[in-house]
Design a protein around this motif. Structure first.
Motif, mmCIF file in Angstrom:
data_model
loop_
_atom_site.group_PDB
_atom_site.id
_atom_site.type_symbol
_atom_site.label_atom_id
_atom_site.label_comp_id
_atom_site.label_asym_id
_atom_site.label_seq_id
_atom_site.Cartn_x
_atom_site.Cartn_y
_atom_site.Cartn_z
ATOM 1 N N SER A 179 0.815 -1.212 0.000
ATOM 2 C CA SER A 179 0.000 0.000 0.000
ATOM 3 C C SER A 179 0.851 1.267 0.000
ATOM 4 C CB SER A 179 -0.947 0.014 1.208
ATOM 5 O OG SER A 179 -0.225 -0.002 2.421
ATOM 6 N N VAL A 180 1.988 1.241 0.696
ATOM 7 C CA VAL A 180 2.907 2.388 0.709
ATOM 8 C C VAL A 180 4.304 1.823 0.442
ATOM 9 C CG1 VAL A 180 3.816 4.349 2.011
ATOM 10 C CG2 VAL A 180 1.454 3.594 2.379
ATOM 11 N N PRO A 181 4.745 1.825 -0.807
ATOM 12 C CA PRO A 181 5.959 1.084 -1.164
ATOM 13 C C PRO A 181 7.256 1.671 -0.629
ATOM 14 C CG PRO A 181 5.087 2.254 -3.077
ATOM 15 C CD PRO A 181 4.053 2.371 -1.995
ATOM 16 N N PHE A 182 7.238 2.930 -0.173
ATOM 17 C CA PHE A 182 8.496 3.528 0.282
ATOM 18 C C PHE A 182 8.702 3.410 1.792
ATOM 19 C CE2 PHE A 182 5.569 7.179 0.503
ATOM 20 C CZ PHE A 182 5.865 7.714 1.748
ATOM 21 N N ILE A 183 7.714 2.975 2.550
ATOM 22 C CA ILE A 183 7.896 2.744 3.994
ATOM 23 C C ILE A 183 8.241 1.269 4.167
ATOM 24 C CG2 ILE A 183 6.829 2.797 6.268
ATOM 25 C CD1 ILE A 183 5.177 5.162 5.413
ATOM 26 N N LEU A 184 9.509 1.013 4.483
ATOM 27 C CA LEU A 184 10.066 -0.329 4.412
ATOM 28 C C LEU A 184 10.106 -0.992 5.788
ATOM 29 C CD1 LEU A 184 13.088 0.556 2.085
ATOM 30 C CD2 LEU A 184 10.762 -0.109 1.429
ATOM 31 N N PRO A 185 9.866 -2.297 5.854
ATOM 32 C CA PRO A 185 9.902 -3.017 7.126
ATOM 33 C C PRO A 185 11.346 -3.168 7.624
ATOM 34 C CG PRO A 185 9.530 -4.551 5.322
ATOM 35 C CD PRO A 185 9.510 -3.183 4.724
ATOM 36 N N GLU A 186 11.649 -2.533 8.737
ATOM 37 C CA GLU A 186 13.030 -2.469 9.227
ATOM 38 C C GLU A 186 13.656 -3.843 9.417
ATOM 39 O OE1 GLU A 186 15.674 -1.185 13.130
ATOM 40 O OE2 GLU A 186 13.483 -1.113 13.215
ATOM 41 N N PHE A 187 13.031 -4.676 10.224
ATOM 42 C CA PHE A 187 13.703 -5.884 10.691
ATOM 43 C C PHE A 187 13.836 -6.962 9.621
ATOM 44 C CE2 PHE A 187 12.002 -4.119 14.761
ATOM 45 C CZ PHE A 187 13.242 -3.697 15.234
ATOM 46 N N GLU A 188 13.181 -6.776 8.482
ATOM 47 C CA GLU A 188 13.416 -7.689 7.368
ATOM 48 C C GLU A 188 14.739 -7.396 6.668
ATOM 49 O OE1 GLU A 188 10.275 -8.291 4.606
ATOM 50 O OE2 GLU A 188 8.716 -8.421 6.145
ATOM 51 N N MET A 189 15.321 -6.204 6.968
ATOM 52 C CA MET A 189 16.563 -5.802 6.299
ATOM 53 C C MET A 189 17.648 -5.327 7.249
ATOM 54 S SD MET A 189 14.816 -3.914 3.026
ATOM 55 C CE MET A 189 13.270 -3.593 3.873
ATOM 56 N N ILE A 190 17.274 -5.009 8.485
ATOM 57 C CA ILE A 190 18.229 -4.493 9.466
ATOM 58 C C ILE A 190 18.007 -5.218 10.783
ATOM 59 C CG2 ILE A 190 18.973 -2.451 10.772
ATOM 60 C CD1 ILE A 190 17.736 -0.750 8.513
ATOM 61 N N TRP A 191 19.083 -5.746 11.370
ATOM 62 C CA TRP A 191 18.959 -6.234 12.735
ATOM 63 C C TRP A 191 19.586 -5.224 13.683
ATOM 64 C CZ3 TRP A 191 23.480 -7.206 15.465
ATOM 65 C CH2 TRP A 191 24.631 -7.601 14.757
ATOM 66 N N ARG A 208 17.046 -8.201 17.395
ATOM 67 C CA ARG A 208 15.770 -8.159 16.681
ATOM 68 C C ARG A 208 16.002 -8.329 15.186
ATOM 69 N NH1 ARG A 208 13.265 -2.678 18.940
ATOM 70 N NH2 ARG A 208 15.496 -2.166 19.016
ATOM 71 N N THR A 209 15.346 -9.294 14.613
ATOM 72 C CA THR A 209 15.427 -9.525 13.173
ATOM 73 C C THR A 209 14.225 -10.369 12.769
ATOM 74 O OG1 THR A 209 16.835 -10.329 11.367
ATOM 75 C CG2 THR A 209 16.848 -11.601 13.409
ATOM 76 N N SER A 210 13.856 -10.301 11.504
ATOM 77 C CA SER A 210 12.727 -11.100 11.018
ATOM 78 C C SER A 210 12.846 -11.235 9.513
ATOM 79 C CB SER A 210 11.385 -10.434 11.389
ATOM 80 O OG SER A 210 11.236 -9.210 10.696
ATOM 81 N N GLY A 211 11.919 -11.970 8.929
ATOM 82 C CA GLY A 211 11.862 -12.084 7.483
ATOM 83 C C GLY A 211 12.721 -13.204 6.940
#
Length: 296
Positions: A179-191, A208-211
């Motif tokens: 729905s909002v492509p520029f607000i990115l899920p942090e923990f899928e890319m940054i721990w 903390r990490t996920s994805g």
């Protein structure tokens, strides 16, 4: 026969077009960083960037100087959180973003990252995006081809600047790129390392990490902020510690924390973000320069 005014207008237009096509030669203050991947540049972040006060008795503050001052010092990650969409000082997220937009307009060769915590799960489409739209930041926001992005797949700082999408936005919870492509899920890319640390040795762990990405494909953020437990009973009450900030934000303390985290990165990678309290105190920016190999 074209008039002199028409010729001058044409020359001016050509000059603007040519200048906009010239690649950035200095990125985040250093020519050496233009060809470096976004994920391969260590930057200083301001923890609770909005919670600033020069009053030493303001226990809720985590910074001493305001947002433009933080950015002028060299902060390139602004971390903030909202509650019923108001920030620490009662200001709105929109006004916060508008302040940053003014700075971005005056500093066109800088890549900036936002990291928002969203504790109340506010909608990214109906609450967060309108604030970015109103502040004029949405057109500057980077949209990756797919999510999550491996740390090896990010564009360079120069590419982000040249494309006009030099703002990267992460959110800790509630991101929905459909729905909002520029607000990115942090923990899928940054721990991240543990936060609210009260141990001055800053023991490192992947907190903390996920994805679907492996830890080695994530970038990571070091929470290098020391807290004091002022009511050491029950659950305790911790506050940031400005008196120890010169030591906490020293090169030696930051480097020791980095040395403890690098083996956990999976590829001997330096952190992408050093999240600090009281960024105007100590040697945080010098530490980042050393990690980036651009120290004079």
């Amino acid at each position: 026969m074209p008039t002199l005014f028409a010729l001058l207008s044409l020359v001016s237009a050509l000059g603007i077009a040519l200048s906009s096509a010239i690649p950035a030669t200095v990125c985040n203050g250093h020519a050496e960083l233009c060809g470096r991947s976004y994920s391969n540049v260590t930057v200083v972040g301001a923890h609770d960037s909005f919670a600033f006060s020069s009053d030493p008795f303001a226990l809720a503050r985590d910074q001493e100087v305001d947002i433009p001052s933080q950015l002028n010092l060299g902060v390139r990650l602004l971390q903030a959180q909202s509650h019923v969409f108001l920030l620490f000082d009662g200001g709105t997220v929109e006004s916060y973003l508008a302040t940053v937009k003014s700075w971005l307009d005056a500093n066109p060769n800088e890549v900036l990252t936002f990291l928002f915590t969203n504790p109340e799960g506010q909608s990214v489409s109906t609450v967060w995006k309108p604030a970015f739209d109103a502040a004029g930041i949405t057109p500057l926001a980077y949209i990756p081809p797919s999510v999550p992005v491996k740390n090896s797949d990010w564009p360079t700082l120069g590419e982000l600047i040249d494309s006009g999408t030099r703002v990267v936005v992460f959110m800790d919870a509630g991101a929905d790129t459909s729905s909002v492509p520029f607000i990115l899920p942090e923990f899928e890319m940054i721990w991240e390392t543990p936060f609210s640390v009260t141990d001055a040795t800053f023991p490192c762990s992947v907190d903390r990490t996920s994805g679907p990405l492996a830890t080695s494909d994530h970038s990571y953020l070091i929470n290098h902020s020391l807290n004091k437990n002022i009511i050491p009973i029950g659950s305790g009450v911790i506050v940031s510690d400005p008196l120890d900030a010169p030591t906490t934000n020293s090169v030696s303390s930051i480097q020791a924390n980095v040395d403890g985290c690098v083996p956990l990165s999976g590829a001997n990678r330096n952190p992408q973000f050093l999240l600090l309290d009281f960024v105007n105190i100590g040697q945080g920016f010098q530490a980042a320069d050393i990690l980036n190999g651009v120290a004079s």
